[in-house]
Design a protein around this motif. Structure first.
Motif, mmCIF file in Angstrom:
data_model
loop_
_atom_site.group_PDB
_atom_site.id
_atom_site.type_symbol
_atom_site.label_atom_id
_atom_site.label_comp_id
_atom_site.label_asym_id
_atom_site.label_seq_id
_atom_site.Cartn_x
_atom_site.Cartn_y
_atom_site.Cartn_z
ATOM 1 N N ALA A 136 9.208 59.939 5.150
ATOM 2 C CA ALA A 136 10.251 60.380 6.078
ATOM 3 C C ALA A 136 9.742 60.375 7.514
ATOM 4 O O ALA A 136 10.473 60.003 8.452
ATOM 5 C CB ALA A 136 10.741 61.775 5.689
ATOM 6 N N VAL A 137 8.489 60.787 7.719
ATOM 7 C CA VAL A 137 7.898 60.758 9.062
ATOM 8 C C VAL A 137 7.825 59.326 9.573
ATOM 9 O O VAL A 137 8.142 59.050 10.745
ATOM 10 C CB VAL A 137 6.498 61.409 9.045
ATOM 11 C CG1 VAL A 137 5.742 61.103 10.338
ATOM 12 C CG2 VAL A 137 6.612 62.912 8.845
ATOM 13 N N VAL A 138 7.403 58.413 8.722
ATOM 14 C CA VAL A 138 7.306 57.000 9.128
ATOM 15 C C VAL A 138 8.670 56.471 9.550
ATOM 16 O O VAL A 138 8.803 55.805 10.590
ATOM 17 C CB VAL A 138 6.711 56.153 7.981
ATOM 18 C CG1 VAL A 138 6.862 54.666 8.281
ATOM 19 C CG2 VAL A 138 5.250 56.510 7.766
ATOM 20 N N LYS A 139 9.697 56.762 8.774
ATOM 21 C CA LYS A 139 11.047 56.290 9.117
ATOM 22 C C LYS A 139 11.511 56.880 10.445
ATOM 23 O O LYS A 139 12.112 56.178 11.279
ATOM 24 C CB LYS A 139 12.025 56.662 8.005
ATOM 25 C CG LYS A 139 11.822 55.890 6.706
ATOM 26 C CD LYS A 139 12.801 56.366 5.631
ATOM 27 C CE LYS A 139 12.585 55.622 4.320
ATOM 28 N NZ LYS A 139 13.501 56.118 3.259
ATOM 29 N N ALA A 140 11.237 58.156 10.651
ATOM 30 C CA ALA A 140 11.652 58.804 11.902
ATOM 31 C C ALA A 140 10.938 58.195 13.095
ATOM 32 O O ALA A 140 11.561 57.906 14.132
ATOM 33 C CB ALA A 140 11.380 60.311 11.820
ATOM 34 N N CYS A 141 9.639 57.997 12.980
ATOM 35 C CA CYS A 141 8.872 57.416 14.094
ATOM 36 C C CYS A 141 9.321 55.991 14.377
ATOM 37 O O CYS A 141 9.461 55.591 15.541
ATOM 38 C CB CYS A 141 7.379 57.451 13.769
ATOM 39 S SG CYS A 141 6.656 59.104 13.812
ATOM 40 N N ARG A 142 9.585 55.247 13.336
ATOM 41 C CA ARG A 142 10.026 53.865 13.534
ATOM 42 C C ARG A 142 11.368 53.827 14.255
ATOM 43 O O ARG A 142 11.574 53.011 15.169
ATOM 44 C CB ARG A 142 10.132 53.164 12.180
ATOM 45 C CG ARG A 142 10.475 51.690 12.294
ATOM 46 C CD ARG A 142 10.666 51.084 10.923
ATOM 47 N NE ARG A 142 10.861 49.638 10.995
ATOM 48 C CZ ARG A 142 11.256 48.879 9.983
ATOM 49 N NH1 ARG A 142 11.499 49.446 8.804
ATOM 50 N NH2 ARG A 142 11.414 47.585 10.142
ATOM 51 N N SER A 143 12.268 54.707 13.885
ATOM 52 C CA SER A 143 13.597 54.690 14.500
ATOM 53 C C SER A 143 13.549 55.118 15.962
ATOM 54 O O SER A 143 14.447 54.778 16.741
ATOM 55 C CB SER A 143 14.548 55.604 13.720
ATOM 56 O OG SER A 143 14.163 56.967 13.857
ATOM 57 N N HIS A 144 12.478 55.828 16.349
ATOM 58 C CA HIS A 144 12.333 56.260 17.743
ATOM 59 C C HIS A 144 11.265 55.460 18.487
ATOM 60 O O HIS A 144 10.851 55.851 19.586
ATOM 61 C CB HIS A 144 11.984 57.756 17.795
ATOM 62 C CG HIS A 144 13.120 58.645 17.416
ATOM 63 N ND1 HIS A 144 13.417 58.973 16.112
ATOM 64 C CD2 HIS A 144 14.057 59.285 18.172
ATOM 65 C CE1 HIS A 144 14.466 59.773 16.072
ATOM 66 N NE2 HIS A 144 14.881 59.983 17.319
ATOM 67 N N SER A 145 10.821 54.337 17.878
ATOM 68 C CA SER A 145 9.823 53.452 18.501
ATOM 69 C C SER A 145 8.543 54.193 18.881
ATOM 70 O O SER A 145 7.930 53.928 19.915
ATOM 71 C CB SER A 145 10.413 52.780 19.752
ATOM 72 O OG SER A 145 11.519 51.983 19.417
ATOM 73 N N ALA A 146 8.143 55.123 18.027
ATOM 74 C CA ALA A 146 6.882 55.848 18.220
ATOM 75 C C ALA A 146 5.847 55.310 17.244
ATOM 76 O O ALA A 146 6.116 55.176 16.045
ATOM 77 C CB ALA A 146 7.081 57.344 18.002
ATOM 78 N N SER A 147 4.673 54.982 17.739
ATOM 79 C CA SER A 147 3.598 54.494 16.886
ATOM 80 C C SER A 147 2.956 55.642 16.121
ATOM 81 O O SER A 147 3.064 56.805 16.512
ATOM 82 C CB SER A 147 2.540 53.779 17.729
ATOM 83 O OG SER A 147 3.104 52.685 18.441
ATOM 84 N N ILE A 148 2.257 55.302 15.034
ATOM 85 C CA ILE A 148 1.637 56.307 14.168
ATOM 86 C C ILE A 148 0.145 56.042 14.059
ATOM 87 O O ILE A 148 -0.273 54.912 13.776
ATOM 88 C CB ILE A 148 2.270 56.291 12.764
ATOM 89 C CG1 ILE A 148 3.745 56.686 12.847
ATOM 90 C CG2 ILE A 148 1.517 57.221 11.815
ATOM 91 C CD1 ILE A 148 4.483 56.549 11.527
ATOM 92 N N VAL A 149 -0.656 57.094 14.266
ATOM 93 C CA VAL A 149 -2.104 57.020 14.098
ATOM 94 C C VAL A 149 -2.480 57.871 12.889
ATOM 95 O O VAL A 149 -2.516 59.107 12.985
ATOM 96 C CB VAL A 149 -2.852 57.518 15.353
ATOM 97 C CG1 VAL A 149 -4.361 57.441 15.149
ATOM 98 C CG2 VAL A 149 -2.431 56.714 16.575
ATOM 99 N N PRO A 150 -2.725 57.264 11.724
ATOM 100 C CA PRO A 150 -3.112 58.056 10.548
ATOM 101 C C PRO A 150 -4.506 58.654 10.750
ATOM 102 O O PRO A 150 -5.389 58.024 11.339
ATOM 103 C CB PRO A 150 -3.130 57.028 9.407
ATOM 104 C CG PRO A 150 -2.416 55.824 9.940
ATOM 105 C CD PRO A 150 -2.639 55.828 11.413
ATOM 106 N N GLN A 151 -4.693 59.862 10.255
ATOM 107 C CA GLN A 151 -5.978 60.536 10.447
ATOM 108 C C GLN A 151 -6.315 61.389 9.236
ATOM 109 O O GLN A 151 -5.464 62.076 8.688
ATOM 110 C CB GLN A 151 -5.941 61.404 11.707
ATOM 111 C CG GLN A 151 -7.304 61.915 12.149
ATOM 112 C CD GLN A 151 -7.217 62.696 13.443
ATOM 113 O OE1 GLN A 151 -7.206 63.923 13.424
ATOM 114 N NE2 GLN A 151 -7.131 61.999 14.579
#
Length: 467
Positions: free
Chosen positions: A54-69
């Motif tokens: 769900a976080v991935v889908k939300a970030c993608r829809s808002h054009s926010a990149s994701i840094v896994p940690q």
């Protein structure tokens, strides 16, 4: 859009698990060495795989990149966000369940945020070993060691983390959950896609769980320290060790006399044997008995053949730990000396002596006052080739010289720490274009929008551009 994204993330994970204050974000925005910092939009800590999706889908829809940690213990700034305010750090530390451990099949299924040491301790309760041994295992996470294909001191016997991964659960850039958590030693049905994500440093997808192979817990361990005159002799002794101790040989570490000197001066430790140009720290482990006579024969043969200058076999667990402390305090001692320019390289064993001569000459020509702190896993060709610049400003030239020597001998500029942000420019300079194109093609196929971990392993792409 930023406000809406944060609200959405809080709806998914709970307000307490979406961090936006600078003081709360700081530990996630700084690499382990405290040399690289980023400025992420926020830190989000999902509790399960569905929340990650769900976080991935939300970030993608808002054009926010994701840094896994994971545990943020990497040495290449591979989990450190960049300077752009559109990056979200996705911490997996809440996902730490050990879902299943089968001592008969010798497998463990575990979530990505589980601490390596905790999983190892659980395996040991069942007489099994997860054979990944790292200095940071008290904070490194399973997802992190999978995503970086972590190495360590036992690669000689058990291989890199890649060799232990039987199955993965991965979230893709569109939020799809791919469940490949199979507890199978043999699965030849199509592409072995899980291996694409092992060592990808979070640039292709988010590893949320893994099935790992276990081995029998060693019941006898024998440790020895030797000193030798040169690396050629060390390699001859390595061959003798393999013939004498066989597959029980689990570690064969090379430590320079300079490294031992640093440890003695800065860590208050003392080598129990006479010095040579190099030291060798050997360990053999088995679930059966009979190792000690084999190790004693190895030392006897080494002295008889004139290979070893001095040596000792630990007679107790405490003595063995004391020998390992010489190795484990090298990095700390280097830091107290003033720090060094770190290189994590590997070359074929047959080229090791020539590489050391070539790299040493090149560095000394560039920086005449430089010192060398060289140690590492000789058995698998991996050295931590650290240069003490002593105030000189030639870091870039020294980096190039060391890596050019590596490439000349068909080695790797990153044996176990990864590329991350730290080595990206040198990867681009030294890696053949054909291999770079292949890497870009893989990224384009799996993460075409560049959602995951931008600027790591490959240059950061502009939004909407192809890799």
């Amino acid at each position: 859009m930023t406000t809406l994204l944060i609200k959405t993330l809080r709806d998914i994970c709970g307000a307490a698990h979406v961090l936006t204050e600078a003081a709360d974000i700081e530990p996630y925005a700084t690499d382990w060495k405290r040399t690289t910092r980023g400025k992420p939009l926020c830190v989000v800590r999902p509790a399960d795989c569905q929340a990650v999706a769900a976080v991935v889908k939300a970030c993608r829809s808002h054009s926010a990149s994701i840094v896994p940690q994971g545990g943020n213990t990497g040495l290449a700034a591979g989990a450190t966000p960049g300077e752009d305010a559109d990056e979200v750090v996705l911490s997996l530390t809440r996902m730490k369940a050990i879902r299943a451990l089968d001592p008969v099949a010798m497998t463990v299924e575990v979530e990505a945020g589980a601490i390596l040491q905790v999983v190892k301790e659980e395996a040991e309760k069942h007489g099994r070993l997860l054979p990944v041994s790292l200095a940071a295992e008290g904070s490194a996470t399973i997802g992190g060691i999978v995503s970086t294909n972590a190495g360590g001191i036992n690669v000689l016997r058990y291989g890199m983390t890649r060799a232990l991964v039987l199955g993965l659960e991965v979230v893709l850039s569109d939020g799809t959950i791919v469940d490949g958590l199979r507890h199978l030693r043999k699965d030849n049905a199509g592409y072995d896609w899980k291996q694409v994500f092992v060592g990808a440093e979070g640039t292709l997808g988010i590893v949320t769980a893994a099935v790992l192979r276990l081995v029998p817990l060693p019941r006898e361990t024998v440790t020895a320290l030797l000193s030798v005159a040169d690396v050629g002799t060390a390699l001859t002794l390595f061959a003798l060790a393999q013939d004498t101790v066989g597959e029980a040989l689990s570690a064969f570490e090379l430590i320079s006399a300079t490294s031992i000197d640093l440890v003695e001066r800065h860590a208050g430790l003392k080598s129990p044997i006479a010095a040579g140009e190099w030291y060798l720290l050997l360990e053999a482990a088995s679930s059966l008995s009979g190792l000690e006579p084999a190790m004693e024969k190895l030392l006897s043969d080494a002295f008889e053949q004139g290979l070893a200058l001095d040596g000792v076999v630990a007679s107790s667990r405490q003595q063995a730990q004391a020998l390992w402390e010489l190795r484990e305090h090298v990095t700390e001692a280097e830091a107290r000396e003033g720090g060094g320019l770190k290189h994590d390289i590997s070359v074929p064993l047959g080229a090791m002596a020539d590489f050391l001569a070539e790299a040493g000459n090149a560095v000394s020509e560039i920086c005449p006052g430089a010192g060398f702190n060289i140690f590492g896993h000789l058995g698998d060709g991996n050295l931590h080739y650290n240069v003490l610049l002593n105030g000189a400003k030639n870091a870039d030239a020294v980096n190039r010289a060391v890596h050019d020597a590596v490439v000349n001998h068909r080695g790797s500029i990153s044996a176990e720490h990864g590329i991350g942000r730290y080595r990206l420019s040198e990867w681009l300079r030294t890696k053949p274009e054909s291999e770079q194109r292949l890497s870009r093609a893989i990224k384009q196929a799996i993460d075409p929008e560049g959602l995951f971990n931008p600027g790591k392993l490959l240059p950061k792409q502009a939004k909407g551009d192809a890799v």
